[in-house]
Design an enzyme around this catalytic site. Structure first.
Site, short mmCIF file in Angstrom:
data_model
loop_
_atom_site.label_atom_id
_atom_site.label_comp_id
_atom_site.label_asym_id
_atom_site.label_seq_id
_atom_site.Cartn_x
_atom_site.Cartn_y
_atom_site.Cartn_z
N ALA A 26 -0.41 -4.66 -10.41
CA ALA A 26 0.55 -3.55 -10.53
C ALA A 26 1.97 -4.12 -10.43
O ALA A 26 2.81 -3.64 -9.65
CB ALA A 26 0.29 -2.48 -9.48
N HIS A 71 7.87 -8.05 -7.61
CA HIS A 71 7.01 -9.24 -7.76
C HIS A 71 7.71 -10.30 -8.61
O HIS A 71 7.62 -11.50 -8.33
CB HIS A 71 5.70 -8.88 -8.47
CG HIS A 71 4.83 -7.92 -7.73
ND1 HIS A 71 4.59 -6.64 -8.18
CD2 HIS A 71 4.13 -8.06 -6.57
CE1 HIS A 71 3.77 -6.03 -7.33
NE2 HIS A 71 3.49 -6.85 -6.35
N ASP A 115 7.22 -6.02 2.97
CA ASP A 115 6.10 -6.08 3.93
C ASP A 115 6.47 -7.09 5.01
O ASP A 115 5.86 -8.16 5.12
CB ASP A 115 4.82 -6.49 3.19
CG ASP A 115 4.40 -5.46 2.16
OD1 ASP A 115 4.06 -4.35 2.56
OD2 ASP A 115 4.45 -5.77 0.96
N MET A 171 11.20 -1.04 -4.13
CA MET A 171 10.17 -1.07 -5.18
C MET A 171 8.79 -1.32 -4.56
O MET A 171 8.65 -2.12 -3.64
CB MET A 171 10.48 -2.15 -6.18
CG MET A 171 11.65 -1.76 -7.04
SD MET A 171 11.71 -2.72 -8.54
CE MET A 171 13.29 -2.18 -9.15
#
Ligand code: PAF
Length: 282
Positions: A34, A39, A152, A186
């Protein structure tokens, strides 16, 4: 589909060994697919620091709780591979579930301390799943660096801890959060937001930013300020708030009185989507 995809650990090791013989420096970007601009920023950091970039795409079942969104998690391998290779990834490792968790798999890596607060109590088993799969990916690939996003942040610290504890020879690089223009961090899960929820979602970052400003002005008031922020999120339409907390940036100790260096952390549900975000107080 493309020869930049591999699916077995044996192929991964062979290719990385070839690169090492040529003296290449290798970077790994672990993902669950995804793929979004967040990323791709990790790929770009890996590419700046290494000669070869590997991204892994594996939706890791062991880090999802029973009532979480494993079955609904967006999967589009062809699109992910295209996006990753367009951004400079040399090789995409897409293992099947059996390659990572063969029959009889019985080992769990569990990091204590750092996982006691924030998302830990709300997602039992989550960080064990992350720590186990990341340990495996690092040992399978043995990269020089591996890049993880600060969105994270707790995960990033857990990974740094396990790498240090298990003497895995890799440098863990933390990458800044990539945000939409309106401040929303995001995330692959943002696509679950309805148009109404998407309009409210940037308030999350705004409220956490206010918390950072307020605790600098009133360092002894951390608990009250965080409580007010939770109430404000509920008034704004968030369905529930797991936490708004101010923590030490290294130990994640919950701070009742602000001291530098600290970060503000939040997790809250907007409809069925769980948003997380964090930012430095300074
Ligand atoms: O951050 C993620 O996407 C996942 O937790 C990770 C690190 C790829 C492990 O499955």
């Amino acid at each position: 589909m493309t020869d930049s995809i591999i699916r077995s650990v044996a192929d991964l090791r062979e290719i990385v060994a070839g690169w090492r013989q040529e003296g290449k420096r290798v970077g790994l970007v672990p993902t669950m697919g995804a793929i979004h601009a967040g990323h791709l920023s990790l790929v770009s950091i890996a590419a700046k620091n290494c000669d070869k970039v590997i991204a892994s795409v594996f939706v890791n079942p062991t880090q999802f709780g029973e009532n979480e969104d494993l079955d609904a998690y967006p999967v589009d391998e062809a699109k992910d591979v295209r996006n990753l290779t367009d951004a400079g990834t040399d090789l995409v490792f897409c293992p099947g579930k059996e390659e990572i968790y063969p029959n009889g798999f019985s080992t769990v890596i569990s990091v204590s301390g750092l996982t006691a607060g924030l998302c830990g109590p709300f997602r039992p088993g989550h960080f064990d799943g992350v720590a186990t799969v990341v340990s495996k990916l690092l040992l399978q690939c043995l990269p020089d660096i591996a890049v993880f996003g600060e969105k994270d942040y707790q995960q990033l610290l857990v990974i740094r801890q396990l790498v240090s504890d298990l003497n895995i020879p890799v440098e863990i690089v933390g990458a800044p959060i990539i945000r939409e223009d309106d401040g929303l961090a995001m995330s692959s899960r943002n696509r679950y937001l309805s148009p109404d929820e998407r309009r409210v979602a940037p308030e999350f970052n705004r409220v956490l930013t206010d918390v950072a400003a307020l605790i600098k002005a009133k360092p002894d008031e951390c608990q009250n300020i965080c409580r007010n922020a939770r109430e404000e999120l509920l008034e704004l339409g968030f369905a529930s708030v797991d936490y708004v907390s101010v923590c030490d940036i290294e130990t994640l100790e919950l701070l009742k009185t602000y001291r530098h260096p600290a970060r503000v952390f939040g997790a809250a549900y907007l409809g069925a989507s769980r948003l997380i975000d964090n930012l430095p107080v300074d």
